[in-house]
Scaffold this active site. Structure first.
Site, PDB file in Angstrom:
ATOM      1  N   GLY A  10       0.840  -1.206   0.000  1.00  0.00           N
ATOM      2  CA  GLY A  10       0.000   0.000   0.000  1.00  0.00           C
ATOM      3  C   GLY A  10       0.865   1.242   0.000  1.00  0.00           C
ATOM      4  O   GLY A  10       1.930   1.259   0.621  1.00  0.00           O
ATOM      5  N   ARG A  72       0.709  -5.052  -5.037  1.00  0.00           N
ATOM      6  CA  ARG A  72       0.863  -6.092  -4.011  1.00  0.00           C
ATOM      7  C   ARG A  72       1.259  -7.413  -4.681  1.00  0.00           C
ATOM      8  O   ARG A  72       0.766  -8.479  -4.322  1.00  0.00           O
ATOM      9  CB  ARG A  72      -0.423  -6.242  -3.202  1.00  0.00           C
ATOM     10  N   ASP A 103       5.585  -5.144   5.698  1.00  0.00           N
ATOM     11  CA  ASP A 103       6.031  -6.503   6.052  1.00  0.00           C
ATOM     12  C   ASP A 103       6.037  -7.452   4.859  1.00  0.00           C
ATOM     13  O   ASP A 103       6.935  -8.285   4.724  1.00  0.00           O
ATOM     14  CB  ASP A 103       5.197  -7.066   7.203  1.00  0.00           C
ATOM     15  N   THR A 125       4.916   1.981   6.258  1.00  0.00           N
ATOM     16  CA  THR A 125       3.479   1.696   6.412  1.00  0.00           C
ATOM     17  C   THR A 125       2.847   2.746   7.317  1.00  0.00           C
ATOM     18  O   THR A 125       3.449   3.162   8.304  1.00  0.00           O
ATOM     19  CB  THR A 125       3.190   0.300   7.007  1.00  0.00           C
ATOM     20  N   ASP A 127       0.545   1.959   9.134  1.00  0.00           N
ATOM     21  CA  ASP A 127       0.108   1.193  10.308  1.00  0.00           C
ATOM     22  C   ASP A 127       1.136   1.180  11.442  1.00  0.00           C
ATOM     23  O   ASP A 127       0.794   0.842  12.576  1.00  0.00           O
ATOM     24  CB  ASP A 127      -0.204  -0.257   9.908  1.00  0.00           C
ATOM     25  N   ASP A 129       3.461  -0.904  12.126  1.00  0.00           N
ATOM     26  CA  ASP A 129       3.491  -2.198  12.812  1.00  0.00           C
ATOM     27  C   ASP A 129       4.689  -3.075  12.431  1.00  0.00           C
ATOM     28  O   ASP A 129       4.667  -4.279  12.647  1.00  0.00           O
ATOM     29  CB  ASP A 129       2.173  -2.956  12.562  1.00  0.00           C
ATOM     30  N   ARG A 171      -4.564  -2.880  10.114  1.00  0.00           N
ATOM     31  CA  ARG A 171      -5.030  -4.246   9.838  1.00  0.00           C
ATOM     32  C   ARG A 171      -4.827  -5.176  11.030  1.00  0.00           C
ATOM     33  O   ARG A 171      -5.746  -5.858  11.446  1.00  0.00           O
ATOM     34  CB  ARG A 171      -4.261  -4.772   8.629  1.00  0.00           C
TER      35      ARG A 171
HETATM   36  O1  F6P Z   1      -1.027  -1.811   4.894  1.00  0.00           O
HETATM   37  C1  F6P Z   1      -1.606  -0.610   5.278  1.00  0.00           C
HETATM   38  C2  F6P Z   1      -3.056  -0.580   5.034  1.00  0.00           C
HETATM   39  O2  F6P Z   1      -3.324   0.764   4.940  1.00  0.00           O
HETATM   40  C3  F6P Z   1      -3.941  -1.260   6.071  1.00  0.00           C
HETATM   41  O3  F6P Z   1      -4.174  -0.498   7.209  1.00  0.00           O
HETATM   42  C4  F6P Z   1      -5.193  -1.544   5.287  1.00  0.00           C
HETATM   43  O4  F6P Z   1      -5.926  -2.596   5.812  1.00  0.00           O
HETATM   44  C5  F6P Z   1      -4.633  -1.889   3.970  1.00  0.00           C
HETATM   45  O5  F6P Z   1      -3.444  -1.168   3.812  1.00  0.00           O
HETATM   46  C6  F6P Z   1      -5.554  -1.612   2.782  1.00  0.00           C
HETATM   47  O6  F6P Z   1      -4.886  -1.960   1.639  1.00  0.00           O
HETATM   48  P1  F6P Z   1      -5.429  -1.952   0.148  1.00  0.00           P
HETATM   49  O7  F6P Z   1      -4.756  -0.799  -0.507  1.00  0.00           O
HETATM   50  O8  F6P Z   1      -4.939  -3.244  -0.414  1.00  0.00           O
HETATM   51  O9  F6P Z   1      -6.908  -1.822   0.201  1.00  0.00           O
END
Ligand code: F6P
Length: 342
Positions: A10, A72, A103, A125, A127, A129, A171
């Site tokens: 992301g 991804r 990660d 990220t 997040d 994390d 997440r």
């Molecule tokens: O990895 C970060 C994040 O922002 C998470 O908090 C969230 O669940 C996810 O990406 C959403 O990702 P996508 O862009 O695949 O919808």
């Protein structure tokens, strides 16, 4: 040296700061050539790349997103794709690859390292994390955006005597929820690390409404009700890393709260607003420091490592350790937030 660079997973604010820093440091300090791979690992799979010159990265520091694009794409468990990536590195004649990602991206990085590729990871990220680093860039911007939203929601909640549920990203962990909840003065914060009870939450809110007839509840998308095994999802469709699309817990919770308390409850889902747009000064600086250190690490031959922030200092940590995450919210920090519940 010829250095490849990619952004995976992301997007998040501050990626362009890293791209700019890597390019400048590599060209100005070492006379390197920098090749940007398009759209994460896909760029190496499909040999889609672009040479980054000083002019290519001029003016990108305040821009959100990533000028390289991201995806991804996950080659783990697909030997033909892993081989293709190793071939792509050879085909581009890259002496090293700097992979900027969360990660998932770092896990691929570690697999490539085990296969002999010369890689350095940079943690990214919103997040926050990733293990072994105190902070990732992007997180500070997300917390700022959510805090501003909570401030705005406060005034309308107060005017209408309502409960406002604010659903935020996160997440596996509740870093955004806890930090923005602390900064915004949330009356309850629900995070994946601490399963909640709707009855207990409603008890807290009802008591509060006897003296203050409005409340803000911040809930992380991955939060779990006690006894529940799976978080609320928008779609069960898995991405290449096996992640479901989370989201929707805010609406479920708002309904439960309104039904049990009789207090009008509304929900705001902040979603991708948290990930888009211009990075804060903190994230620009952290991204810049990470980028410069990553290039130094390449020239020091420190492969299989990730740049990390430890206190005020930068460090290099083994990728193997960094991918042992997720880094959960500190219990002591959550206890500070709890002081302000109700
Ligand atoms: O990895 C970060 C994040 O922002 C998470 O908090 C969230 O669940 C996810 O990406 C959403 O990702 P996508 O862009 O695949 O919808």
């Amino acid at each position: 040296m010829k250095i490849g660079m990619l952004t995976g997973g992301g997007d998040c604010p501050g990626l362009n700061a890293v791209i700019r820093a890597v390019t400048r440091k590599a060209i100005v300090s070492y006379g390197d050539t920098v090749i940007g791979m398009r759209n994460g690992w896909k760029g190496l799979l499909q040999n889609e790349s672009i040479e980054l010159k000083l002019a290519s990265v001029s003016g990108i520091l305040p821009r959100g997103g990533t000028i390289l694009g991201t995806s991804r794409t996950n080659p783990i468990g697909k030997p033909d794709q892993m081989q293709k990536i190793l071939d792509g590195i050879r085909w581009h004649e890259l002496d090293a690859v700097i992979a900027i990602g969360g990660d998932d991206t770092l896990r691929v990085c570690n697999e490539l390292h085990k296969s002999g590729a010369k890689v350095v990871g940079v943690p990214k990220t919103i997040d926050n994390d990733i293990a072994e680093t105190d902070y990732t860039f992007g997180f500070n911007t997300a917390v700022q955006i959510v805090t501003e939203a909570i401030d705005r929601l406060h005034t309308t909640a107060e005017s209408h005597h309502r409960i406002m549920v604010v659903e935020v990203m996160g997440r596996n962990t509740g870093w955004i929820a806890v930090m923005s909840g602390l900064a915004g003065g949330a009356d309850a914060i629900l995070i994946p690390e601490v399963p909640y009870s709707v009855d207990e939450l409603c008890g807290i809110l009802k008591k509060r409404h006897e003296v203050k007839p409005f409340s803000i509840v911040v809930v992380a998308e991955g939060a779990l009700e006690k006894g529940q095994d799976e978080p609320v999802v928008q779609s069960h469709k898995l991405d290449e890393f096996g992640h479901v699309h989370l989201g929707g817990i805010g609406s479920v919770l708002a309904r439960q709260i309104e039904d049990r308390t009789g207090i009008q409850t509304r929900v705001t889902m902040l979603g991708y607003i948290q990930r888009g747009g211009t990075p804060t000064a903190y994230d620009r600086i952290l991204g810049t420091r990470f980028g410069v250190r990553a290039v130094e690490a390449v020239h020091e031959g420190e492969f299989g490592r990730m740049v990390a922030l430890k206190g005020e200092r930068l460090d290099l940590v083994p990728l193997e350790k960094a991918i042992r995450g997720p880094k959960r919210v500190d219990e002591a920090l959550f206890k500070v937030a709890e002081v302000f519940f109700g």
